[in-house]
Motif scaffolding. Structure first.
Motif, short mmCIF file in Angstrom:
data_model
loop_
_atom_site.label_atom_id
_atom_site.label_comp_id
_atom_site.label_asym_id
_atom_site.label_seq_id
_atom_site.Cartn_x
_atom_site.Cartn_y
_atom_site.Cartn_z
N PRO A 1 -0.10 14.92 5.37
CA PRO A 1 -0.42 13.52 5.06
C PRO A 1 -1.67 13.07 5.79
O PRO A 1 -2.11 13.70 6.77
N ARG A 2 -2.24 11.98 5.34
CA ARG A 2 -3.44 11.44 5.98
C ARG A 2 -3.12 11.00 7.41
O ARG A 2 -1.98 10.61 7.72
N PRO A 3 -4.10 11.08 8.31
CA PRO A 3 -3.84 10.77 9.72
C PRO A 3 -3.26 9.37 9.94
O PRO A 3 -2.45 9.16 10.84
N GLU A 4 -3.67 8.39 9.11
CA GLU A 4 -3.26 7.01 9.32
C GLU A 4 -1.74 6.81 9.25
O GLU A 4 -1.23 5.82 9.80
N VAL A 5 -1.03 7.70 8.57
CA VAL A 5 0.42 7.50 8.41
C VAL A 5 1.25 8.61 9.07
O VAL A 5 2.46 8.65 8.90
N ARG A 6 0.61 9.48 9.81
CA ARG A 6 1.37 10.56 10.45
C ARG A 6 2.37 10.03 11.46
O ARG A 6 3.50 10.52 11.56
N GLU B 1 0.85 -1.19 0.00
CA GLU B 1 0.00 0.00 0.00
C GLU B 1 0.88 1.24 0.00
O GLU B 1 1.86 1.31 0.75
N THR B 2 0.55 2.21 -0.84
CA THR B 2 1.37 3.43 -0.91
C THR B 2 1.19 4.27 0.35
O THR B 2 0.13 4.24 0.99
N LEU B 3 2.22 5.01 0.68
CA LEU B 3 2.26 5.76 1.93
C LEU B 3 1.19 6.85 1.99
O LEU B 3 0.37 6.88 2.90
N TYR B 4 1.21 7.76 1.04
CA TYR B 4 0.38 8.96 1.14
C TYR B 4 -1.08 8.74 0.76
O TYR B 4 -1.96 9.36 1.34
N CYS B 5 -1.33 7.86 -0.20
CA CYS B 5 -2.70 7.68 -0.69
C CYS B 5 -3.35 6.39 -0.23
O CYS B 5 -4.56 6.22 -0.39
N GLY B 6 -2.57 5.46 0.29
CA GLY B 6 -3.14 4.19 0.71
C GLY B 6 -3.63 3.35 -0.45
O GLY B 6 -4.54 2.53 -0.27
#
Length: 214
Positions: free
Chosen positions: A151-156, A54-59
């Protein structure tokens, strides 16, 4: 007598040469192996993402050999070239073993969509007012004027731990305000199963985990 002395000197010179060679070999073996980013890419994809991910920024899910995905250095390499004063990136690869070590550290590497990776460039992370997403279906916001990306919260937390690790491991700079936010993200968003898997996979290759990931 002259023949004896000559043979003795030859023997001494041979022994001395063998001693020097042995010392050189011992020193060479004790040196840590030099990593190289371009050579390490194969190990990264095969050892950390052998089945895609899964890509980091976009999932976004991706499969192996997806040409729309490349490696993002969370701590930007342009910040490193500036810190080391070794020239541009290609120059640093040729004249700085330290740069090669830093660039190839897989704890700082995550898959990303090429277009998003290019847009982020070397911009710092931050919180941007509003929800002006740069790419459709991707929670990734950009403020070009302030040179910030959100970035999206899931990867902060994942981003924070990569940045803080790089700063601690290599003495790299993070501005005070940025570090304070990253430390908050580290506390606020603890490691999930995927980040822990990534950490274990990298540790198997490099021999050392990211200590921020527990």
């Amino acid at each position: 007598l002259e023949s004896f002395l000559t043979d003795t000197m030859k023997t001494r010179n041979l022994l001395l040469a063998l001693l020097i060679l042995a010392l050189w070999a011992a020193t060479a073996c004790s040196r840590p192996p030099q990593r190289n980013y371009l050579d390490s890419l194969r190990s990264y994809w095969q050892g950390v993402y052998p089945n895609g991910g899964e890509t980091l920024y976009c999932g976004r899910k991706f499969r192996p050999f997806d040409r729309s995905v490349n490696v993002e250095h969370v701590y930007p390499m342009s910040w490193v070239t500036k810190k080391l004063r070794c020239g541009k990136r290609e120059q640093c690869r040729h004249n700085s073993p330290r740069f090669n070590l830093i660039e190839s550290d897989m704890h700082n590497m995550y898959p990303a969509r090429k277009d998003v990776n290019q847009t982020r460039g070397a911009m710092a992370f931050g919180i941007i007012e509003g929800e002006n997403h740069k790419y459709r279906g991707c929670d990734f916001e950009v403020d070009f004027r302030k040179r910030r990306v959100e970035p999206r919260p899931e990867v902060r937390g994942r981003i924070a731990r990569a940045m803080l690790y790089m700063s601690d491991e290599y003495g790299l700079d993070i501005y005070r305000k940025q570090r304070k936010m990253l430390e908050k993200w580290n506390r606020q968003f603890p490691p999930d199963a995927e980040e822990k898997r990534h950490n274990r996979a990298v540790a198997r290759i490099q021999g050392k985990p990211n200590p921020y990931i527990r």
